[in-house]
Each structure stands twice: as structure tokens, then as C-alpha cells.
Design a protein around this motif. Structure first.
Motif, PDB file in Angstrom:
ATOM      1  N   GLU A   1       0.737  -1.289   0.044  1.00  0.00           N
ATOM      2  CA  GLU A   1       0.010   0.036   0.016  1.00  0.00           C
ATOM      3  C   GLU A   1       0.948   1.212   0.061  1.00  0.00           C
ATOM      4  O   GLU A   1       0.618   2.177  -0.798  1.00  0.00           O
ATOM      5  CB  GLU A   1      -0.840  -0.018   1.121  1.00  0.00           C
ATOM      6  CG  GLU A   1      -1.670   1.226   1.291  1.00  0.00           C
ATOM      7  CD  GLU A   1      -2.784   1.448   0.020  1.00  0.00           C
ATOM      8  OE1 GLU A   1      -3.318   2.526  -0.113  1.00  0.00           O
ATOM      9  OE2 GLU A   1      -2.965   0.335  -0.735  1.00  0.00           O
TER      10      GLU A   1
ATOM     11  N   ARG B   1       2.331   1.571  -3.510  1.00  0.00           N
ATOM     12  CA  ARG B   1       1.173   2.058  -4.295  1.00  0.00           C
ATOM     13  C   ARG B   1       1.113   3.737  -4.055  1.00  0.00           C
ATOM     14  O   ARG B   1       0.875   4.254  -5.279  1.00  0.00           O
ATOM     15  CB  ARG B   1       0.055   1.453  -4.135  1.00  0.00           C
ATOM     16  CG  ARG B   1      -1.137   1.784  -5.214  1.00  0.00           C
ATOM     17  CD  ARG B   1      -2.696   1.233  -4.857  1.00  0.00           C
ATOM     18  NE  ARG B   1      -2.981   1.957  -3.531  1.00  0.00           N
ATOM     19  CZ  ARG B   1      -3.638   3.369  -3.677  1.00  0.00           C
ATOM     20  NH1 ARG B   1      -3.530   3.867  -4.773  1.00  0.00           N
ATOM     21  NH2 ARG B   1      -3.776   3.882  -2.618  1.00  0.00           N
TER      22      ARG B   1
ATOM     23  N   PHE C   1       2.410  -2.337 -11.072  1.00  0.00           N
ATOM     24  CA  PHE C   1       3.304  -1.606 -11.070  1.00  0.00           C
ATOM     25  C   PHE C   1       4.305  -0.996 -12.084  1.00  0.00           C
ATOM     26  O   PHE C   1       4.504   0.472 -12.524  1.00  0.00           O
ATOM     27  CB  PHE C   1       4.178  -1.722  -9.805  1.00  0.00           C
ATOM     28  CG  PHE C   1       3.477  -1.261  -8.353  1.00  0.00           C
ATOM     29  CD1 PHE C   1       3.548  -0.281  -7.999  1.00  0.00           C
ATOM     30  CD2 PHE C   1       2.724  -2.296  -7.823  1.00  0.00           C
ATOM     31  CE1 PHE C   1       3.284   0.057  -6.661  1.00  0.00           C
ATOM     32  CE2 PHE C   1       1.916  -2.016  -6.580  1.00  0.00           C
ATOM     33  CZ  PHE C   1       2.371  -0.703  -6.122  1.00  0.00           C
TER      34      PHE C   1
END
Length: 198
Positions: free
Chosen positions: A60, A63, A124
Motif C-alpha cells: 500500500e 502504491r 506497478f
């Protein structure tokens, strides 16, 4: 754009990421993470329920940081030259930011064992860069600043050489000049320069 330093929770995540990126997820124990931070396992459990929660928090945080960086660079675009600089800046971020470098290595280790890790890696380091560039190219085409064609294909064309560094270690002094030349060639052949363009 930097991460907060100093608090125990953040230090746990940082040390865990370094260990995961060197040993893989299964090769790291909670005790190893606690030892790296300099605390006991019981102190670690005050911040995280276990190794999986640490990993989820790393994902997280990665991100958020990655998207924040991409949004920051995209917001700076005010013409063709700015697009070139954005591409090179994003490359520098992916190759020099210690957190992102370690996160990429972790996903590379795990993606062959775990489909969820493979999907994270794709998101990603393939989807986000291509989606961002496609959006930019589509907008530049609408402004008459880029040649006609499929903006997704153009994004793939620009990004493909930058993607090579994920798998093979290169000296930056060897790689960066080639990437800069590639970017220059791409912008010479795909963009329409106008007197009024920034």
C-alpha cells in the motif's frame, strides 16, 4: 515526496522490505525483521499482526508513493519537452529510489511463485507506466502535437527499452546515455513541433 522516517512502524516496514527483497517473502521470519529493527518480536506485534500485514502495508505504501510520484510528474507537463523530461525522471525514480528498487526486486523474486505477486508486478511496472503515457499521448494527439496512431502502441514503443533494466543489471553510465538517445529519437519521430508549442 520522501517517506517519513524514525517511527517504529515505518522502520519495521523498511527493514522488512530490505529483507524480503534479498530473501523472498518465505525466507524472512518475524524474528528476522524484529532483529533488523532492533526490537523484540513482541514489540513488533504491537504494530503489525504478522508478516503478511507488514507485506500488505509495504504494498500500500509503495502504491501510494508510486502514484503520487507519477501524478506529480504528469502535472508538470506543459509541452513536448516536458514529456521527455517526465519519462527520464520516472526512469531515474524507478532505478534510484531505494524503496521502489527493493520493492521491484521483491516482486521479481516472488512473481514466479505467486500469481498475486505477478499481478502486482504487472500493475506497478507495466500497466501504470503504459496507462500514464497512453493518456498523455492521447491528449497530445488531440492538441495536434503528436502524429496519428495508436497511443498505446506509442507508449509501448517508448517504454520497452526502459523496461530492460528490470532484468539485467547495467551501470548507469552505460545505460542512461542510451535511454536519453532513445527518448530523443522517439520525440523527433513522433511529435509535431509548432511555433506555438511550449
Amino acid at each position: 515526496m520522501g517517506r517519513k522516517k524514525g517511527n517504529t512502524r515505518e522502520r519495521i516496514m523498511e527493514e522488512a522490505l530490505m529483507l524480503f527483497s534479498a530473501n523472498g517473502f518465505d525466507g524472512v521470519s518475524v524474528k528476522m525483521i524484529a532483529d533488523a529493527v532492533g526490537i523484540g518480536p513482541s514489540a513488533l506485534y504491537k504494530h503489525f499482526k504478522g508478516k503478511q500485514e507488514i507485506f500488505d502495508s509495504i504494498v500500500e505504501s509503495s502504491r501510494e508513493n508510486y502514484m503520487e510520484h507519477a501524478a506529480f510528474l504528469t502535472a508538470q507537463i506543459r509541452g513536448i519537452e516536458a514529456v521527455r523530461e517526465m519519462c527520464l525522471s520516472m526512469f531515474a525514480y524507478q532505478t534510484k529510489d531505494p524503496w521502489i528498487v527493493a520493492f521491484r526486486r521483491l516482486l521479481l523474486i516472488e512473481k514466479f511463485k505467486n500469481p498475486d505477486m505477478a499481478e502486482l508486478y504487472k500493475k506497478f511496472f507495466v500497466d501504470i507506466p503504459l496507462d500514464t503515457q497512453e493518456k498523455i499521448f492521447r491528449e497530445l494527439q488531440s492538441q495536434g502535437l503528436m502524429i496519428a496512431g495508436n497511443p498505446r502502441v506509442f507508449a509501448m514503443e517508448l517504454y520497452a527499452p526502459f523496461y530492460l533494466y528490470h532484468f539485467v543489471e547495467y551501470e548507469e553510465s552505460e545505460l542512461l546515455p542510451l535511454f536519453e538517445e532513445h527518448a530523443e529519437h522517439f520525440f523527433r519521430t513522433h511529435f509535431i513541433r509548432k511555433e506555438s508549442a511550449d
